[in-house]
Motif scaffolding. Structure first.
Motif, PDB file in Angstrom:
ATOM      1  N   LEU A   1      -3.076  11.144  -0.373  1.00  0.00           N
ATOM      2  CA  LEU A   1      -3.571  10.388   0.783  1.00  0.00           C
ATOM      3  C   LEU A   1      -2.604  10.563   1.954  1.00  0.00           C
ATOM      4  N   GLU A   2      -3.179  10.760   3.144  1.00  0.00           N
ATOM      5  CA  GLU A   2      -2.364  10.960   4.348  1.00  0.00           C
ATOM      6  C   GLU A   2      -2.231   9.632   5.074  1.00  0.00           C
ATOM      7  N   ARG A   3      -1.022   9.120   5.120  1.00  0.00           N
ATOM      8  CA  ARG A   3      -0.820   7.851   5.818  1.00  0.00           C
ATOM      9  C   ARG A   3      -0.707   8.102   7.316  1.00  0.00           C
ATOM     10  N   ARG A   4      -1.209   7.160   8.130  1.00  0.00           N
ATOM     11  CA  ARG A   4      -0.998   7.261   9.576  1.00  0.00           C
ATOM     12  C   ARG A   4       0.506   7.451   9.815  1.00  0.00           C
ATOM     13  N   PRO A   5       0.871   8.532  10.507  1.00  0.00           N
ATOM     14  CA  PRO A   5       2.298   8.829  10.686  1.00  0.00           C
ATOM     15  C   PRO A   5       2.963   7.850  11.651  1.00  0.00           C
ATOM     16  N   VAL A   6       4.288   7.782  11.564  1.00  0.00           N
ATOM     17  CA  VAL A   6       5.067   7.007  12.541  1.00  0.00           C
ATOM     18  C   VAL A   6       6.044   7.980  13.199  1.00  0.00           C
ATOM     19  N   ALA A   7       5.859   8.208  14.500  1.00  0.00           N
ATOM     20  CA  ALA A   7       6.701   9.171  15.218  1.00  0.00           C
ATOM     21  C   ALA A   7       8.126   8.651  15.326  1.00  0.00           C
ATOM     22  N   ASP A   8       9.058   9.557  15.580  1.00  0.00           N
ATOM     23  CA  ASP A   8      10.458   9.119  15.610  1.00  0.00           C
ATOM     24  C   ASP A   8      10.761   8.205  16.803  1.00  0.00           C
ATOM     25  N   TRP A   9       9.882   8.189  17.798  1.00  0.00           N
ATOM     26  CA  TRP A   9      10.090   7.290  18.940  1.00  0.00           C
ATOM     27  C   TRP A   9       9.497   5.900  18.696  1.00  0.00           C
ATOM     28  N   ALA A  10       8.837   5.738  17.563  1.00  0.00           N
ATOM     29  CA  ALA A  10       7.999   4.543  17.395  1.00  0.00           C
ATOM     30  C   ALA A  10       8.509   3.570  16.343  1.00  0.00           C
ATOM     31  N   GLN A  11       8.317   2.302  16.638  1.00  0.00           N
ATOM     32  CA  GLN A  11       8.411   1.272  15.610  1.00  0.00           C
ATOM     33  C   GLN A  11       7.014   0.672  15.545  1.00  0.00           C
TER      34      GLN A  11
ATOM     35  N   VAL B   1      -8.987   2.437  -4.690  1.00  0.00           N
ATOM     36  CA  VAL B   1      -8.666   3.710  -4.049  1.00  0.00           C
ATOM     37  C   VAL B   1      -8.163   4.713  -5.091  1.00  0.00           C
ATOM     38  N   ARG B   2      -7.277   4.252  -5.959  1.00  0.00           N
ATOM     39  CA  ARG B   2      -6.757   5.149  -7.005  1.00  0.00           C
ATOM     40  C   ARG B   2      -7.863   5.643  -7.922  1.00  0.00           C
ATOM     41  N   GLY B   3      -8.748   4.731  -8.315  1.00  0.00           N
ATOM     42  CA  GLY B   3      -9.863   5.096  -9.191  1.00  0.00           C
ATOM     43  C   GLY B   3     -10.712   6.197  -8.569  1.00  0.00           C
ATOM     44  N   ALA B   4     -11.021   6.025  -7.288  1.00  0.00           N
ATOM     45  CA  ALA B   4     -11.852   7.014  -6.597  1.00  0.00           C
ATOM     46  C   ALA B   4     -11.123   8.350  -6.494  1.00  0.00           C
TER      47      ALA B   4
ATOM     48  N   TYR C   1       0.840  -1.211   0.000  1.00  0.00           N
ATOM     49  CA  TYR C   1       0.000   0.000   0.000  1.00  0.00           C
ATOM     50  C   TYR C   1       0.872   1.257   0.000  1.00  0.00           C
ATOM     51  N   ASP C   2       1.889   1.259   0.848  1.00  0.00           N
ATOM     52  CA  ASP C   2       2.769   2.432   0.956  1.00  0.00           C
ATOM     53  C   ASP C   2       3.360   2.786  -0.403  1.00  0.00           C
ATOM     54  N   GLN C   3       3.855   1.770  -1.059  1.00  0.00           N
ATOM     55  CA  GLN C   3       4.503   1.997  -2.344  1.00  0.00           C
ATOM     56  C   GLN C   3       3.499   2.561  -3.357  1.00  0.00           C
ATOM     57  N   ALA C   4       2.292   1.997  -3.335  1.00  0.00           N
ATOM     58  CA  ALA C   4       1.275   2.418  -4.311  1.00  0.00           C
ATOM     59  C   ALA C   4       0.824   3.861  -4.067  1.00  0.00           C
ATOM     60  N   PHE C   5       0.760   4.264  -2.803  1.00  0.00           N
ATOM     61  CA  PHE C   5       0.183   5.578  -2.494  1.00  0.00           C
ATOM     62  C   PHE C   5       1.247   6.654  -2.246  1.00  0.00           C
TER      63      PHE C   5
ATOM     64  N   PRO D   1      -1.137 -10.485  -2.740  1.00  0.00           N
ATOM     65  CA  PRO D   1      -0.770  -9.299  -3.523  1.00  0.00           C
ATOM     66  C   PRO D   1      -1.900  -8.892  -4.472  1.00  0.00           C
ATOM     67  N   GLU D   2      -2.607  -9.878  -5.037  1.00  0.00           N
ATOM     68  CA  GLU D   2      -3.719  -9.569  -5.954  1.00  0.00           C
ATOM     69  C   GLU D   2      -4.832  -8.844  -5.208  1.00  0.00           C
ATOM     70  N   GLN D   3      -5.117  -9.297  -3.990  1.00  0.00           N
ATOM     71  CA  GLN D   3      -6.154  -8.619  -3.191  1.00  0.00           C
ATOM     72  C   GLN D   3      -5.713  -7.190  -2.871  1.00  0.00           C
ATOM     73  N   CYS D   4      -4.455  -7.020  -2.492  1.00  0.00           N
ATOM     74  CA  CYS D   4      -3.944  -5.670  -2.214  1.00  0.00           C
ATOM     75  C   CYS D   4      -4.086  -4.796  -3.459  1.00  0.00           C
TER      76      CYS D   4
END
Ligand SMILES: *Cc1c(COP(=O)(O)O)cnc(C)c1O
Length: 359
Positions: free
Chosen positions: A261-271, A350-353, A252-256, A340-343
């Motif tokens: 689209l705003e992805r849920r962020p990852v803070a610098d303290w977080a994995q 999402v892209r179409g919309a 998903y990340d690669q596609a978007f 991968p096909e489902q993804c």
């Protein structure tokens, strides 16, 4: 292509574990699988004690009860989360008070500080959507913290695993969570006295040294042997289960990447530990409609908690961030066995919309 939001990943290991429990007649809560599961959870979270429970919600209620939370008390809860922690607070007769979330989408320490008063008994820090709260900052509030790590098994704050923070932490093993046993929960804790108290409460409030002698208004929210067998087998496969979700998220990340689209962020303290892949967009309705039309179960995130009828009377600070995310955030199908096909079907929808919305 039909794509569910979530799907369990139950295989041979879980099946064998359940059959073994049945063959041995080890079905109650006082069986080796439950003890082994508790030991494994304590190990995974760097805690000394773990108490298995029948759900994450009852785990929270057990912690709060053992801490003496009740009528006249406030417990600070983030305004954006699944409702379980706030429901547990309210069911004990205490008052959930709602803090906003910050740029990390987890509880805002400044907002929580403003809600703190002499009534405040605790703060429930929710590791939202697989992302830890900022525990160093939260500790500066000087309040007892209960860590709700129900959505975040495997995530890390700095170098420590979620579950390691606060007076006690809870997990859920509901069917859609990272580690799934259908329904189930666990408390992890370092405090020996609190642990004893929670165990006693969860054993009908019985005096541990005198059978059928009830000294507390106890309950029975214990995990049974069949659930523990599944949960333990899942825990042993945790790395693979987490990797499957992470792979979907990477696709998903690669596609978007580079989209609006705003992805849920990852803070610098977080994995992060991927639970449900979450995006936000002002075009959410159009995206969800397209997904629905294509057989894809993408879903809007929860409404902000103070906006629910059951919490209409609860005090809240200003919650602009929670309100915006409640209006714009949504989940894409995320589970360890997604193909991968489902993804790609999800990505196409999402892209179409987005394309249509941009016209
Ligand atoms: C799922 C969840 C719970 C509740 O867990 P159950 O096992 O379903 O009772 C609690 N808190 C959060 C944040 C959750 O997402």
């Amino acid at each position: 292509m039909k794509v569910p939001l979530s799907s369990v990943d139950i295989g041979d290991a879980e099946r064998q574990a359940v059959l073994q429990a049945i063959d041995k007649g080890e079905l109650s809560s006082a069986v080796p699988a439950v003890h082994a599961f508790e030991a494994a959870m304590a190990r995974a979270t760097q805690r000394t004690h773990a108490i298995a429970a029948n759900s994450g919600t009852s785990a929270i209620e057990l912690v709060l009860t053992a801490m003496g939370v009740g009528p006249g008390d406030d417990v600070i809860v983030p305004a954006l989360t699944f409702a379980a922690p706030a429901l547990a607070v309210a069911r004990l007769g205490a008052r959930p008070v709602f803090a906003d979330v910050d740029a990390s989408w987890t509880i805002c320490v400044k907002s929580a500080a403003k809600l703190t008063s002499s009534r405040t008994k605790a703060i429930i820090a929710v590791d939202l959507l697989g992302h830890p709260c900022d525990y160093d900052a939260l500790n500066s509030l000087g309040l007892p913290i209960i860590e709700d790590a129900a959505e975040a098994f495997g995530a890390r704050y700095k170098s420590a695993p979620v579950g390691a923070f606060g007076v006690a932490a809870i997990f859920s093993f509901h069917a859609n969570k990272v580690i799934s046993a259908g329904e189930g929960g666990c408390i992890v804790c370092d405090d020996e006295k609190l642990t004893k108290r929670m165990r006693q409460l969860n054993a009908f409030g019985m005096d541990p040294d005198r059978r059928y002698w009830h000294v507390d208004l106890g309950c029975n929210w214990r995990m049974n042997g069949l659930v523990a067998a599944v949960a333990l087998a899942q825990l042993e496969r945790a790395e693979a289960l987490m990797a499957g979700r992470a792979a979907a998220a990477a696709r998903y990340d690669q596609a978007f990447a580079g989209s609006d689209l705003e992805r849920r962020p990852v803070a610098d303290w977080a994995q992060e530990s991927m639970w449900l892949y979450t995006l936000a967009s002002e075009h959410r309705d159009a995206i969800l409609a397209q997904c629905y039309a294509d057989g894809i179960d993408a879903r809007a995130i929860w409404p902000a908690l103070p906006h629910n009828p059951v919490f209409a009377d609860a005090p809240a600070s200003q919650i602009p961030n929670a309100a915006r995310l409640a209006a714009q955030a949504f989940w894409l199908p995320t589970f360890s066995t997604i193909s991968p096909e489902q993804c790609d079907a999800v990505i196409d929808a999402v892209r179409g919309a987005m394309k249509k919305a941009a016209r």
